[in-house]
Design an enzyme around this catalytic site. Structure first.
Site, PDB file in Angstrom:
ATOM      1  N   GLU A 173      -6.926   6.245   1.143  1.00  5.19           N
ATOM      2  CA  GLU A 173      -8.235   6.040   0.531  1.00  5.19           C
ATOM      3  C   GLU A 173      -9.323   6.346   1.553  1.00  5.19           C
ATOM      4  OE1 GLU A 173      -9.357   3.275  -2.204  1.00  5.19           O
ATOM      5  OE2 GLU A 173      -7.358   2.695  -2.860  1.00  5.19           O
ATOM      6  N   LEU A 303      -1.761   1.294  15.348  1.00  2.00           N
ATOM      7  CA  LEU A 303      -1.610   0.305  16.414  1.00  2.00           C
ATOM      8  C   LEU A 303      -2.980  -0.265  16.765  1.00  2.00           C
ATOM      9  CD1 LEU A 303       1.039   1.700  18.944  1.00  2.00           C
ATOM     10  CD2 LEU A 303       1.299  -0.153  17.289  1.00  2.00           C
ATOM     11  N   CYS A 313      -2.243  -0.801  -1.493  1.00  2.00           N
ATOM     12  CA  CYS A 313      -0.910  -0.211  -1.315  1.00  2.00           C
ATOM     13  C   CYS A 313       0.014  -1.003  -0.403  1.00  2.00           C
ATOM     14  CB  CYS A 313      -1.036   1.218  -0.798  1.00  2.00           C
ATOM     15  SG  CYS A 313      -1.781   2.364  -1.979  1.00  2.00           S
TER      16      CYS A 313
END
Length: 483
Positions: A173, A303, A313
């Site tokens: 997105e 990270l 999601c």
């Protein structure tokens, strides 16, 4: 049946008739728009008549950074390559390839809610009038495709009237249209050679035109001829032509999506765990992540310590995979730990606000920068920012919120907080500021001026956006993540 719209004459021999069911949702809209840009004739079907009218008028329902989706949409509407409708029969009759991209929201028990997918199957079976390739774009558990096949086989015959393909999406997105044109891989799961060939034709612009492409054992990479829309493009995007094509069975295609999102969630929970340890030991987690990332086996992506993973999601798919495992008599202890760490991270952010602003929080003003689940989008679905706001409100805090893009969407879900279009006004008289979305503009604010607006200059930087030393020199009490 091939597209015959004269506007598509450049690709008259290669363009395909495409239908997207769930065409106003994020995946459906981006997929339809991308396929139209490639020169196909696309109809997006959706039950939301207001959104259908809005899109037919050239207005995009979503925001993405670095590109005006409304401009791209209008260009394809004007060219006759994309249309939007609530008429499912029209859409089914039009499409030789039909994408199912409806929502599969999370149930209370973590399972994927398949009611929309099942509802689509129950309806489209009545309208199939010629051979169709039905493409499952929605993220669904293994076994769902077989269920859809059984529904369709009541009135139609698989292999003759239709075939089903699992074709998971990997769109980020905020960068969805870019990712459509620059996929990391294309995954096609099907047992039908006929459907496989049609999918290869559809995705031909992304595949190498050279022969002899190697692939891992058990997979195939096929180089069909390239076709694309050669008109001047509003997007300036060209299809990546060497995209790996993974052709596999349906269950494996579905599991690739679940495993991918779960691995990304795992990396985020891992670095947040290291961040918690760094806070105890006086180390800087940003330096730790930087040093780790130079190892080619690890890399720097995902990270970045922070408030955890949210959005539509990662968390949803992780919970669904946990339920899939449990339903198959497998105990996913590791996956549960990844999820629990995410919940712990939310609690840690709230605890830092309590420590900095002073507990109790009753009637204290907490300014919040960021409502979208990440920068570059206006999507607030399952945003951790809203969950953190909920917990602060439960503790009696008054919330003053700012976001450069997501305020209208947030107001629909959280009408009980005060919103500000101006970031400096949002912090006026605030007892603390919490940064929950990493919008670049928050890094560039005048924090000396901002601190003067606050009752007490205190910041909980949930995204580690700011220079801790500089903030302290400006007089702020500052708490980051793992620093």
């Amino acid at each position: 049946m091939r597209a015959t719209n004269p506007i598509n004459a450049i690709n008259a021999t290669n363009a395909m008739n495409i239908t997207i069911i769930g065409g106003s949702g994020y995946v459906g809209f981006i997929t339809g728009l991308g396929l139209a840009e490639l020169g196909n004739s696309v109809i997006n079907v959706d039950i939301d008549s207001a959104k259908v009218a809005m899109m037919n008028a050239g207005s995009s329902p979503i925001y993405e950074e670095d590109i005006d989706l409304s401009e791209v949409l209008q260009r394809n509407l004007d060219a006759g390559r994309i249309q939007f409708t609530t008429d499912l029969q029209r859409g089914v009759n039009h499409g030789e390839v039909i994408f199912i991209a409806v929502g599969t929201p999370e149930k209370e028990n973590g399972e994927a809610d398949l009611s929309q997918v099942i509802g689509v199957a129950e309806e489209i079976v009545n309208y199939i009038d010629s051979y169709k390739v039905l493409v499952m774009k929605s993220t669904v558990p293994v076994g769902t495709v077989e269920l859809i096949g059984s529904i369709l086989n009541r009135k139609r015959q698989e292999g003759q009237d239709f075939d089903i393909v699992a074709n998971p999406e990997f769109l980020r997105e905020g960068k969805g249209l870019y990712d459509f044109f620059n996929p990391s891989r294309i995954v096609i799961g099907t047992n039908s050679d006929r459907a496989k060939e049609m999918m290869r034709q559809l995705y031909a612009p992304f595949l190498s035109s050279e022969s002899g492409v190697q692939s891992p054992e058990g997979f195939q990479v096929t180089p069909p001829p390239r076709t694309t829309n050669h008109e001047l493009s509003t997007t300036n995007y060209e299809p990546r032509t060497n995209t790996p094509l993974v052709q596999t069975d349906i269950p494996s295609a579905q599991m690739i999506k679940y495993a991918s999102n779960t691995f990304l969630a795992t990396r985020i929970s891992f670095i947040n765990e290291i961040a918690g340890l760094c806070e105890r030991m006086g180390a800087d987690v940003k330096e730790i992540a930087r040093g780790m990332g130079y190892d080619d086996r690890i890399g720097h992506k995902y990270l970045e310590p922070g408030i955890g993973f949210g959005g539509p999601c990662l968390e949803k798919d992780l919970k669904a995979l946990i339920r899939i495992a449990e339903n198959n008599d497998y105990q996913p202890n590791f996956l549960r730990a990844v999820l629990e760490k995410n919940e712990h991270q939310i609690r840690q952010v709230v605890n830092k606000v309590k420590e900095l602003a002073g507990y109790p929080l009753y009637r204290k003003i907490i300014a919040v920068f960021g409502l979208a689940f990440k920068a570059g989008t206006n999507d607030v679905r399952t945003s951790l920012a809203l969950r953190i706001i909920d917990r602060l409100q439960d503790l009696g805090a008054e919330i003053h919120a700012h976001d450069p893009q997501a305020i209208p969407e947030a107001k629909e879900l959280k009408p009980d907080i005060e919103y500000f279009e101006d970031s400096y006004e949002a912090v006026r008289h605030a007892d603390a500021l919490v940064i929950l979305t990493d919008w670049p503009e928050y890094r560039d604010l005048d924090y000396a001026k901002l601190g003067e607006q606050m009752t007490t200059p205190k910041i909980v930087d949930g995204r580690n956006m700011l220079d801790a030393l500089r903030m302290r020199k400006l007089g702020f009490q500052y708490k980051g993540v793992g620093r």
